[in-house]
Motif scaffolding. Sequence first.
Motif, mmCIF file in Angstrom:
data_model
loop_
_atom_site.group_PDB
_atom_site.id
_atom_site.type_symbol
_atom_site.label_atom_id
_atom_site.label_comp_id
_atom_site.label_asym_id
_atom_site.label_seq_id
_atom_site.Cartn_x
_atom_site.Cartn_y
_atom_site.Cartn_z
ATOM 1 N N THR A 142 -61.321 -5.572 117.094
ATOM 2 C CA THR A 142 -62.100 -6.727 116.377
ATOM 3 C C THR A 142 -61.581 -8.108 115.883
ATOM 4 O OG1 THR A 142 -63.465 -4.688 115.378
ATOM 5 C CG2 THR A 142 -63.917 -6.991 114.301
ATOM 6 N N VAL A 143 -60.265 -8.001 115.387
ATOM 7 C CA VAL A 143 -59.918 -9.207 115.207
ATOM 8 C C VAL A 143 -59.606 -10.023 116.480
ATOM 9 C CG1 VAL A 143 -57.672 -10.180 114.265
ATOM 10 C CG2 VAL A 143 -58.594 -8.312 112.818
ATOM 11 N N MET A 144 -59.224 -9.384 117.538
ATOM 12 C CA MET A 144 -58.878 -10.090 118.556
ATOM 13 C C MET A 144 -60.044 -10.620 119.332
ATOM 14 S SD MET A 144 -55.334 -9.810 119.303
ATOM 15 C CE MET A 144 -55.281 -9.877 117.526
ATOM 16 N N ALA A 145 -61.106 -9.911 119.526
ATOM 17 C CA ALA A 145 -62.330 -10.547 119.796
ATOM 18 C C ALA A 145 -62.885 -11.604 119.007
ATOM 19 C CB ALA A 145 -63.375 -9.390 119.944
ATOM 20 N N LEU A 146 -62.642 -11.339 117.530
ATOM 21 C CA LEU A 146 -63.451 -12.657 116.764
ATOM 22 C C LEU A 146 -62.415 -13.884 117.105
ATOM 23 C CD1 LEU A 146 -64.296 -10.736 113.871
ATOM 24 C CD2 LEU A 146 -65.940 -11.660 115.310
ATOM 25 N N LEU A 147 -61.099 -13.589 117.462
ATOM 26 C CA LEU A 147 -60.385 -14.880 117.525
ATOM 27 C C LEU A 147 -60.914 -15.693 118.880
ATOM 28 C CD1 LEU A 147 -56.712 -13.563 117.111
ATOM 29 C CD2 LEU A 147 -57.997 -15.273 115.571
ATOM 30 N N VAL A 148 -61.454 -14.892 119.833
ATOM 31 C CA VAL A 148 -62.008 -15.633 121.147
ATOM 32 C C VAL A 148 -63.258 -16.412 120.440
ATOM 33 C CG1 VAL A 148 -62.856 -15.294 123.330
ATOM 34 C CG2 VAL A 148 -60.783 -14.116 122.556
ATOM 35 N N VAL A 149 -64.096 -15.618 119.875
ATOM 36 C CA VAL A 149 -65.399 -16.170 119.356
ATOM 37 C C VAL A 149 -65.126 -17.264 118.664
ATOM 38 C CG1 VAL A 149 -67.476 -15.585 118.037
ATOM 39 C CG2 VAL A 149 -66.457 -13.871 119.353
ATOM 40 N N GLY A 150 -64.324 -17.300 117.727
ATOM 41 C CA GLY A 150 -63.830 -18.664 116.975
ATOM 42 C C GLY A 150 -63.323 -19.589 117.653
ATOM 43 N N LEU A 193 -76.616 -2.378 112.851
ATOM 44 C CA LEU A 193 -77.482 -1.893 114.125
ATOM 45 C C LEU A 193 -76.333 -1.406 115.289
ATOM 46 C CD1 LEU A 193 -80.511 -4.194 114.424
ATOM 47 C CD2 LEU A 193 -80.435 -2.031 113.618
ATOM 48 N N VAL A 194 -75.231 -2.427 115.097
ATOM 49 C CA VAL A 194 -74.152 -1.869 115.994
ATOM 50 C C VAL A 194 -72.867 -1.934 115.129
ATOM 51 C CG1 VAL A 194 -75.436 -2.892 118.168
ATOM 52 C CG2 VAL A 194 -73.920 -4.390 116.785
ATOM 53 N N PRO A 195 -71.900 -1.610 115.585
ATOM 54 C CA PRO A 195 -70.417 -1.511 114.975
ATOM 55 C C PRO A 195 -70.104 -2.803 115.231
ATOM 56 C CG PRO A 195 -70.413 0.393 116.083
ATOM 57 C CD PRO A 195 -71.800 -0.323 116.477
ATOM 58 N N ILE A 196 -69.207 -3.547 114.094
ATOM 59 C CA ILE A 196 -68.746 -4.850 114.350
ATOM 60 C C ILE A 196 -67.843 -5.114 115.627
ATOM 61 C CG2 ILE A 196 -66.848 -4.200 112.879
ATOM 62 C CD1 ILE A 196 -68.168 -7.690 112.941
ATOM 63 N N VAL A 197 -67.218 -3.930 115.728
ATOM 64 C CA VAL A 197 -66.246 -4.084 117.143
ATOM 65 C C VAL A 197 -66.929 -4.163 118.212
ATOM 66 C CG1 VAL A 197 -66.062 -1.548 117.514
ATOM 67 C CG2 VAL A 197 -64.176 -3.058 118.352
ATOM 68 N N VAL A 198 -67.969 -3.562 118.432
ATOM 69 C CA VAL A 198 -69.162 -3.672 119.385
ATOM 70 C C VAL A 198 -69.546 -5.227 119.538
ATOM 71 C CG1 VAL A 198 -70.964 -2.895 120.565
ATOM 72 C CG2 VAL A 198 -69.781 -1.288 119.556
ATOM 73 N N ALA A 199 -70.160 -5.561 118.551
ATOM 74 C CA ALA A 199 -70.628 -6.966 118.456
ATOM 75 C C ALA A 199 -69.648 -7.980 118.889
ATOM 76 C CB ALA A 199 -71.299 -7.167 117.078
ATOM 77 N N ALA A 200 -68.564 -7.997 118.279
ATOM 78 C CA ALA A 200 -67.296 -8.751 118.411
ATOM 79 C C ALA A 200 -66.938 -8.939 119.984
ATOM 80 C CB ALA A 200 -66.063 -8.501 117.473
ATOM 81 N N ILE A 201 -66.808 -7.654 120.479
ATOM 82 C CA ILE A 201 -66.236 -7.824 121.995
ATOM 83 C C ILE A 201 -67.435 -8.374 122.632
ATOM 84 C CG2 ILE A 201 -65.647 -6.169 123.847
ATOM 85 C CD1 ILE A 201 -64.048 -4.621 121.951
ATOM 86 N N VAL A 202 -68.612 -8.018 122.606
ATOM 87 C CA VAL A 202 -69.831 -8.529 123.513
ATOM 88 C C VAL A 202 -69.948 -10.058 123.207
ATOM 89 C CG1 VAL A 202 -72.449 -8.608 123.663
ATOM 90 C CG2 VAL A 202 -71.141 -6.383 123.457
ATOM 91 N N ALA A 203 -69.776 -10.546 121.963
ATOM 92 C CA ALA A 203 -69.759 -11.992 121.572
ATOM 93 C C ALA A 203 -68.689 -12.538 122.554
ATOM 94 C CB ALA A 203 -69.819 -12.072 120.259
#
Length: 631
Positions: free
Chosen positions: A67-75, A457-467
Amino acid sequence: MWVSLALTAVAVTFYVTEWVSLELTSLGTLALLLVVFTVFPAIGPDGARVLTPQDLLSGFSNPALLTVMALLVVGEGLIRTGALDSVAHWAFSYKLSAATSLILMLVIVLGLSAFLNNTPVVVIFIPILQAMANRLKVNPSRVMMPLSYVAILGGMTTLIGSSTNLLVASTLMDMGQPGLGFFEITGLGLVLAAVGFGYVALVMPRLLPERAGMASQMTRHGKQFISQIVVPSDSHLVGQKAVAGAFKSLPNVTVRVIQRGEHAELPPFDDYAIRPGDTLVIAATRDALTELAARHPGLLHPPRRPGEEDRTRDRLRDGGEEETDTIRRDGGGSNGNGVEKDRPEQTEQVMVEAMITPSSRLIGPNLQQLAFRQRYRCLVIGIQRRARMIRTSMTQIRLEAGDTLLIMGRQADIEALSRERDLVVLSGTTGTLPRRHHAGLAAGIFAAAVGLAAVGLVPIVVAAIVAATLMIAIQAVNLRQATRALDRKILMVVVAALALGQALEATGAATFVATSVVGVFADLGPAAILSMFFLIVAGFTNVLTNNATAVLFTPVGIGLATQLGVDPHIFAITTLLASNCSFASPVGYQTNLLIMGPGHYTFSDYTRAGLPLLLLLWVTYSLVAPWYFGL
């Protein structure tokens, strides 16, 4: 058990002192754990290994880490598109001081964190506070740690404020006890949050270092460049008049002269309306010019006269085949009408600073005479000359040794420019223009991901990776930028911390320490034991993760409550609040890891600024809890 405790002590020592890099300490810790539990396996009562190499390496697939890694990309996507700059602009549009603006934002974070997952709240506000810090001339290292800590404090106030709270309530029910009410922790949580907020807002910024990233140190954003704007007929500037010498559509820009035909108008420009064809000679910082180039592509491009492209080709052809090839590789560069086929929306634009060397062939002529754009396929949008007031059009300034040029172009062209002997590209000054045309879509992707995760509705890890995947798909970031956004320091520290936590839990080391220390104070009464229990749990949550600490110590707390004859909820709430005190290290809570890169923090920064907060909350709880619970 003793080996696990010893490895934990050594690892924490190396993390705090940073005798070696965090990455090497983490890798060494992980390697030692693998060797110890492989060569000398710990066998459980059922004859099976209590800890396998697969268990120790499972941190690489941990949902929190992913989640942290994916959110770094989103940020990174939000920052590169400038999607949240408008939020930051609203935050300080009321002309508040830097301190007041920061406190206002932290209050908003505190309120949101009580009802939303802390991680998306921090992710939302990291770029906002970065933009605020930049505009308010505050170092990001002064605001990032307060952001994370305020979010953690807000999460203490309701049952859904943190996943830790839900884990404690779930463990309590698994042990046959009634669950926690939604606002059962709110009373004590608000007391701790109020005390902690006062420390974070008033004291912590004074303890944090003034530390900027290498790029910020090298680019020297405060220096002024001379640039120019030739106003086209369809420009938003047409018809605008100056107010107190400044034009509303040119924020953070000083207009030094307006050239209209043969007439030059000097400031102040009271009631002087801009007309099409006017040339505005301006002075601005690199940040201001970057913002202007991103929001109004082409505005800083110098005009081209019909036939100039052909004359330039002839001149360069006479100068050598190599330069002719340069233009040919540019794909023609013109549509036949003297207008170059620049399509900045189709390729990433890079901005860099370059200095003219003392022996440069560029000394003497101006940019038009040099045909700089055709020669290097890059655009000069600013010239900086020390201790000189310049009121001449930028394209007419004769270049001198030591002049610094602010140059914009494609990555490949900038790399080719760095190999030129006539210019020295300044190390660390390379930056990209925000992709404003993707800002709305990037913000929509982020909002959808956060919304879906917040309502469950979805786990945070799923939402972060998809985003993160969608950010790459719409080209808000490219693969190279996404890869660079993944911080290896965060990756290795988290994996090593999770492996240590598993070793401490599997060998019984954590339970042994807790029961042994509390047992020493058994004769001092429930209030003293409650205070020491809080301190022990708060200490462990900075070595383990907050969730692991909550699950591990909830049964211990309930056992102590039974021995002392008090309500098990008292020790469950104590476990919950103490497990949220992840202030003294970056490994205890994932929001601490998120702000490590933007704040340019070291491990010891968390200890220096966070340990006093942990002790302050411990003292506050020790004084308030006995009265609150009637012990």
